[in-house]
Design a protein around this motif. Structure first.
Motif, PDB file in Angstrom:
ATOM      1  N   GLY A 215       0.574  -1.586   0.272  1.00  0.00           N
ATOM      2  CA  GLY A 215       0.252   0.011   0.085  1.00  0.00           C
ATOM      3  C   GLY A 215       1.197   1.347   0.020  1.00  0.00           C
ATOM      4  N   ALA A 216       0.464   1.926   0.974  1.00  0.00           N
ATOM      5  CA  ALA A 216       1.094   3.589   0.586  1.00  0.00           C
ATOM      6  C   ALA A 216       1.058   4.069   2.130  1.00  0.00           C
ATOM      7  N   VAL A 217       2.216   4.879   2.576  1.00  0.00           N
ATOM      8  CA  VAL A 217       2.071   5.929   3.856  1.00  0.00           C
ATOM      9  C   VAL A 217       1.899   7.224   3.477  1.00  0.00           C
ATOM     10  N   PHE A 218       1.364   7.934   3.519  1.00  0.00           N
ATOM     11  CA  PHE A 218       1.492   9.223   3.784  1.00  0.00           C
ATOM     12  C   PHE A 218       1.041  10.532   5.226  1.00  0.00           C
ATOM     13  N   LEU A 219       1.503  11.243   5.280  1.00  0.00           N
ATOM     14  CA  LEU A 219       1.615  12.477   6.312  1.00  0.00           C
ATOM     15  C   LEU A 219       0.878  13.594   5.353  1.00  0.00           C
ATOM     16  N   PHE A 220      -0.253  14.170   6.789  1.00  0.00           N
ATOM     17  CA  PHE A 220      -1.179  15.982   5.713  1.00  0.00           C
ATOM     18  C   PHE A 220      -1.022  16.842   6.725  1.00  0.00           C
ATOM     19  N   ASP A 221      -1.102  17.449   6.847  1.00  0.00           N
ATOM     20  CA  ASP A 221      -0.971  18.822   7.492  1.00  0.00           C
ATOM     21  C   ASP A 221      -2.165  19.766   7.863  1.00  0.00           C
ATOM     22  N   ASP A 222      -2.119  20.342   8.430  1.00  0.00           N
ATOM     23  CA  ASP A 222      -3.909  20.890   8.745  1.00  0.00           C
ATOM     24  C   ASP A 222      -4.183  22.207   8.092  1.00  0.00           C
ATOM     25  N   GLY A 223      -3.852  22.060   6.979  1.00  0.00           N
ATOM     26  CA  GLY A 223      -4.518  22.822   5.696  1.00  0.00           C
ATOM     27  C   GLY A 223      -4.930  21.753   4.829  1.00  0.00           C
ATOM     28  N   LEU A 224      -4.264  19.852   5.004  1.00  0.00           N
ATOM     29  CA  LEU A 224      -5.440  18.890   4.560  1.00  0.00           C
ATOM     30  C   LEU A 224      -4.141  19.004   3.223  1.00  0.00           C
TER      31      LEU A 224
ATOM     32  N   ALA B  63       0.482  16.929  10.324  1.00  0.00           N
ATOM     33  CA  ALA B  63      -0.993  16.809  11.717  1.00  0.00           C
ATOM     34  C   ALA B  63      -1.612  15.749  11.783  1.00  0.00           C
ATOM     35  N   GLY B  64      -1.653  14.516  11.183  1.00  0.00           N
ATOM     36  CA  GLY B  64      -1.833  13.266  10.535  1.00  0.00           C
ATOM     37  C   GLY B  64      -0.939  12.684   9.570  1.00  0.00           C
ATOM     38  N   ILE B  65      -1.711  11.239  10.168  1.00  0.00           N
ATOM     39  CA  ILE B  65      -0.952   9.861   8.773  1.00  0.00           C
ATOM     40  C   ILE B  65      -2.118   9.068   8.897  1.00  0.00           C
ATOM     41  N   GLY B  66      -1.472   8.507   7.137  1.00  0.00           N
ATOM     42  CA  GLY B  66      -2.614   8.153   6.473  1.00  0.00           C
ATOM     43  C   GLY B  66      -2.085   6.941   5.825  1.00  0.00           C
TER      44      GLY B  66
ATOM     45  N   ILE C  47      -5.870  17.821  -0.472  1.00  0.00           N
ATOM     46  CA  ILE C  47      -6.426  16.270  -1.171  1.00  0.00           C
ATOM     47  C   ILE C  47      -8.071  16.555  -1.403  1.00  0.00           C
ATOM     48  N   GLN C  48      -8.544  17.553  -1.491  1.00  0.00           N
ATOM     49  CA  GLN C  48      -9.502  18.302  -1.784  1.00  0.00           C
ATOM     50  C   GLN C  48      -9.752  17.720  -3.528  1.00  0.00           C
ATOM     51  N   GLU C  49      -8.248  18.380  -4.151  1.00  0.00           N
ATOM     52  CA  GLU C  49      -8.312  17.711  -5.291  1.00  0.00           C
ATOM     53  C   GLU C  49      -7.554  16.482  -5.523  1.00  0.00           C
ATOM     54  N   VAL C  50      -7.156  15.713  -5.249  1.00  0.00           N
ATOM     55  CA  VAL C  50      -7.014  14.383  -5.489  1.00  0.00           C
ATOM     56  C   VAL C  50      -7.759  13.258  -5.112  1.00  0.00           C
ATOM     57  N   ILE C  51      -8.863  13.509  -4.317  1.00  0.00           N
ATOM     58  CA  ILE C  51      -9.985  12.579  -4.318  1.00  0.00           C
ATOM     59  C   ILE C  51     -10.507  12.330  -5.139  1.00  0.00           C
ATOM     60  N   PRO C  52     -11.659  11.833  -6.084  1.00  0.00           N
ATOM     61  CA  PRO C  52     -12.763  11.828  -7.069  1.00  0.00           C
ATOM     62  C   PRO C  52     -13.258  11.910  -6.567  1.00  0.00           C
TER      63      PRO C  52
ATOM     64  N   GLU D 111     -10.930  16.240   7.947  1.00  0.00           N
ATOM     65  CA  GLU D 111     -11.009  16.331   9.245  1.00  0.00           C
ATOM     66  C   GLU D 111     -11.331  16.580  10.146  1.00  0.00           C
ATOM     67  N   SER D 112     -12.180  14.947  10.379  1.00  0.00           N
ATOM     68  CA  SER D 112     -11.694  14.651  12.177  1.00  0.00           C
ATOM     69  C   SER D 112     -11.086  13.975  12.914  1.00  0.00           C
ATOM     70  N   VAL D 113      -9.302  13.941  11.733  1.00  0.00           N
ATOM     71  CA  VAL D 113      -8.199  13.865  12.483  1.00  0.00           C
ATOM     72  C   VAL D 113      -7.556  14.476  13.107  1.00  0.00           C
ATOM     73  N   LEU D 114      -8.048  16.134  12.522  1.00  0.00           N
ATOM     74  CA  LEU D 114      -7.699  17.827  13.001  1.00  0.00           C
ATOM     75  C   LEU D 114      -8.035  17.922  14.434  1.00  0.00           C
ATOM     76  N   ASP D 115      -9.705  16.682  14.694  1.00  0.00           N
ATOM     77  CA  ASP D 115      -9.705  16.792  16.279  1.00  0.00           C
ATOM     78  C   ASP D 115      -9.659  16.005  16.861  1.00  0.00           C
TER      79      ASP D 115
END
Length: 643
Positions: free
Chosen positions: A137-146, A222-225, A171-176, A188-192
């Motif tokens: 699979g894959a691992v990715f990091l993202f910031d609080d601006g998603l 801010a998060g890891i996926g 992320i909004q540009e990548v997801i179908p 966004e729930s991860v940021l909470d």
């Protein structure tokens, strides 16, 4: 100032170090080169340096080392990776269960990820560690601006997008678009501070995605996926669901021939195996006779119908599989030397159907069938075998019913002769003899008296014969044997679980409980359980099966949490023509259940289950210690009426 590459490396190193799972790198000799603190901790070492330079075998006992040598390491060498469970050994010599992932490196080394699972609880997290998921699979990091700040993993080899193209993008540009709103809400729930898990369709693949907040990491993250490619699993599950749904057709077939036809149709339409056939065992010739083949099979074999195919006998591959009772595949049918037919089959897969016969699949291309192929074939085979057994039992039941009706008609005819001809004749003879008796004396009187006495004796005898015929007309002696109803119920639940995967089955059965019945008992309990399923919505439906012995009676209880049966209908549903069950083509429904339980000398009734209904069967228990006991049960109509 550190470069971008150095910053990313530092961020990834910090992320790995913060993981609860142990992560280590081994050289080509199996010695530890690097590891995080969690890896040292899980084996009971105070510092990573205490293990660096040591061989990995210090972390396992002798028995586990043998398994690694014989099974695990050969898999790593062949496939490049291995995932599973093992038993680790701590520094103090204690052992613990673990989840282990090994991935081969190009230089001969290994990446080892380990997790102590000895205290797994209900709140166990739904994601796996970075190193466990990277191989598939894959691992990715993202910031609080998603925005993606770091992306890596082998999954991108099968996608039309690179990691460089994703890093820095929102992320909004990548997801179908069709999934964007729901997925962004998950991020966004991860940021909470919440973790999340979901499935994502991306680039023609299906991924299982888990998101988690990062409490201690470089400030820009801010998060890891973690995304695991589950496309093949998703396809297998979808195929199995379609197979289960299609296999329900077998519940509604009435004859062995129709069962065979529906089975090969399912193989062609659902499994996409057009070269399919079903063969029936013929004990008289000790061979397998083609019962149904697909049109594509007929074309390849050069025949019009299955009747044109010669039987499989002797050392034919099909007979070998049938006798052995285990599934077999042949990757190259033409070069195998076991080919029965001179036909353009590349590879074949054959599944035995118990005592009934064989289910055969062929492909034009050569090559091994996958484990998933075998599972699907064996699932279809199990359903076909159950349907064949049910169809055969229904045939026997029809024959018994026809015999009973013929016997009843014959007895009614004989009864009519006795009643109208013999008894009427005796009445005439007696009246004439009585008249003569009044005017006779001596020996003539004695003869008249003898005639009267014989008339009375013959009339009494005929009346006794009538009583016997009347009794036989309403009851038929049934040969029974000792049947372990616990095994019957378990087998029926296993079969129904495959046909109705959305229904929850609960079983509360002793190891063994033996009753007086016959081979149709499986159809009796199966009819009731199927009735409970077919007359309720399967969403949230639970069917509970239990059995217990009370002195000379064994009580079976098949209960559901569905809509129940109204009190005013609890007797009428057992009447012929008013059956509540939809058992396919039997024509008997719950009347059949009632008649058979009656024939066994038992009783059946419906009770409230609150919610739902419970069918309660009370059957005669076999005498303890009489596994081979056989005897006669009272026939249909021989039981006392219900209160």
């Amino acid at each position: 100032m550190p470069t971008v590459s150095e910053s990313r490396a530092e961020a990834l190193e910090t992320a790995v170090e913060s993981l609860a799972e142990g992560l280590a790198v081994l050289d080509d000799e199996g010695r530890y080169v690097e590891m995080n603190r969690a890896h040292a901790d899980v084996y009971g070492y105070e510092e990573p340096d205490d293990l660096v330079g040591e061989h990995w075998s210090v972390c396992y006992g002798d028995e586990e080392l043998e398994r690694f040598d014989s099974a695990v390491m050969p898999t790593v060498a062949e496939a490049g990776e291995w995932h599973g469970e093992a038993v680790g050994r701590r520094k103090d010599g204690s052992h613990f269960p673990q989840e282990l992932s090994l991935t081969a490196l190009d230089d001969g080394g290994l990446v080892c990820v380990v997790r102590d699972v000895s205290e797994r609880v209900e709140t166990e997290t739904l994601y796996r560690t970075v190193a466990e998921n990277i191989p598939g699979g894959a691992v990715f990091l993202f910031d609080d601006g998603l925005r993606y700040t770091l992306v890596a993993g082998r999954a991108f080899r099968s996608l039309d997008v690179t990691t460089d193209e994703l890093e820095g993008r929102p992320i909004q540009e990548v997801i179908p678009e069709d999934q964007r709103e729901a997925v962004v809400a998950r991020y966004e729930s991860v940021l909470d501070g919440e973790s999340s898990q979901f499935e994502l369709e991306f680039g023609g693949r299906v991924f299982d995605v888990s998101l988690h907040p990062l409490d201690v990491l470089h400030e820009v993250h801010a998060g890891i996926g973690i995304a695991q490619d589950i496309t093949e699993r998703h396809r297998r599950e979808r195929s199995l669901r379609a197979l289960h749904e299609a296999s329900r057709q077998l519940t509604y077939v009435d004859t062995v021939e129709e069962t065979a036809r529906v089975t090969v149709d399912i193989a062609e339409e659902v499994l996409d195996w057009p070269l399919s056939s079903l063969w029936r065992y013929d004990a008289a010739t000790d061979g397998l006779r083609a019962l149904s083949i697909t049109d594509s099979s007929a074309d390849v074999l050069g025949v019009e119908t299955e009747a044109d195919l010669r039987p499989l006998t002797g050392d034919d591959l099909g007979m070998e599989v049938f006798r052995e009772g285990s599934t077999r595949s042949v990757a190259d049918y033409q070069d195998s030397g076991v080919g029965t037919f001179d036909a353009a089959f590349g590879s074949v897969l054959e599944v035995p159907l118990g005592d009934y016969g064989l289910l055969a699949f062929g492909r034009h291309e050569t090559g091994e069938f996958t484990d998933a192929d075998r599972r699907r074939a064996e699932t279809l085979g199990a359903n076909a075998q159950a349907a064949l057994e049910s169809a055969e039992n229904r045939r026997l039941l029809r024959e018994r019913t026809d015999e009973l009706e013929t016997r009843t008609t014959q007895m009614e005819f004989i009864n009519s002769i006795l009643r109208h001809d013999v008894l009427n004749g005796m009445t005439v003879i007696r009246s004439r003899a009585a008249f003569l008796e009044e005017d006779l004396e001596g020996r003539q009187y004695d003869h008249a008296e003898t005639i009267l006495r014989w008339c009375d004796d013959i009339t009494a005898f005929v009346e006794r014969v009538q009583a016997v015929l009347n009794a036989l007309g309403s009851q038929d002696s049934l040969a029974v044997e000792s049947i372990d109803v616990a095994d019957v119920l378990r087998e029926e639940v296993a079969r129904l679980s495959q046909t109705y995967p959305d229904v929850t089955f609960e079983v509360d059965l002793p190891t063994s409980v033996v009753v007086q019945a016959d081979e149709l008992l499986a159809d009796v309990v199966g009819n009731i359980a199927t009735n409970a399923i077919e007359h309720n919505e399967v969403d949230g439906l639970t069917v509970r099966v239990s059995a217990e012995r009370h002195d000379d009676i064994v009580q079976l209880r098949i209960a559901d949490n569905g809509q129940g049966v109204a009190p005013e209908h609890r007797e009428s549903v057992f009447r012929r023509g008013e059956s509540h069950a939809k058992t396919a083509g039997s024509g008997f429904g719950l009347f059949f259940v009632d008649a058979m339980v009656d024939a066994y000398g038992g009783e059946v009734r419906i009770e409230d289950n609150d919610p739902g209904a419970a069918f309660v069967l009370e059957l005669p228990a076999a005498a303890e210690g009489t596994d081979g006991w056989t005897g006669e049960a009272s026939g249909i109509g021989g039981r006392n009426d219900r209160d």
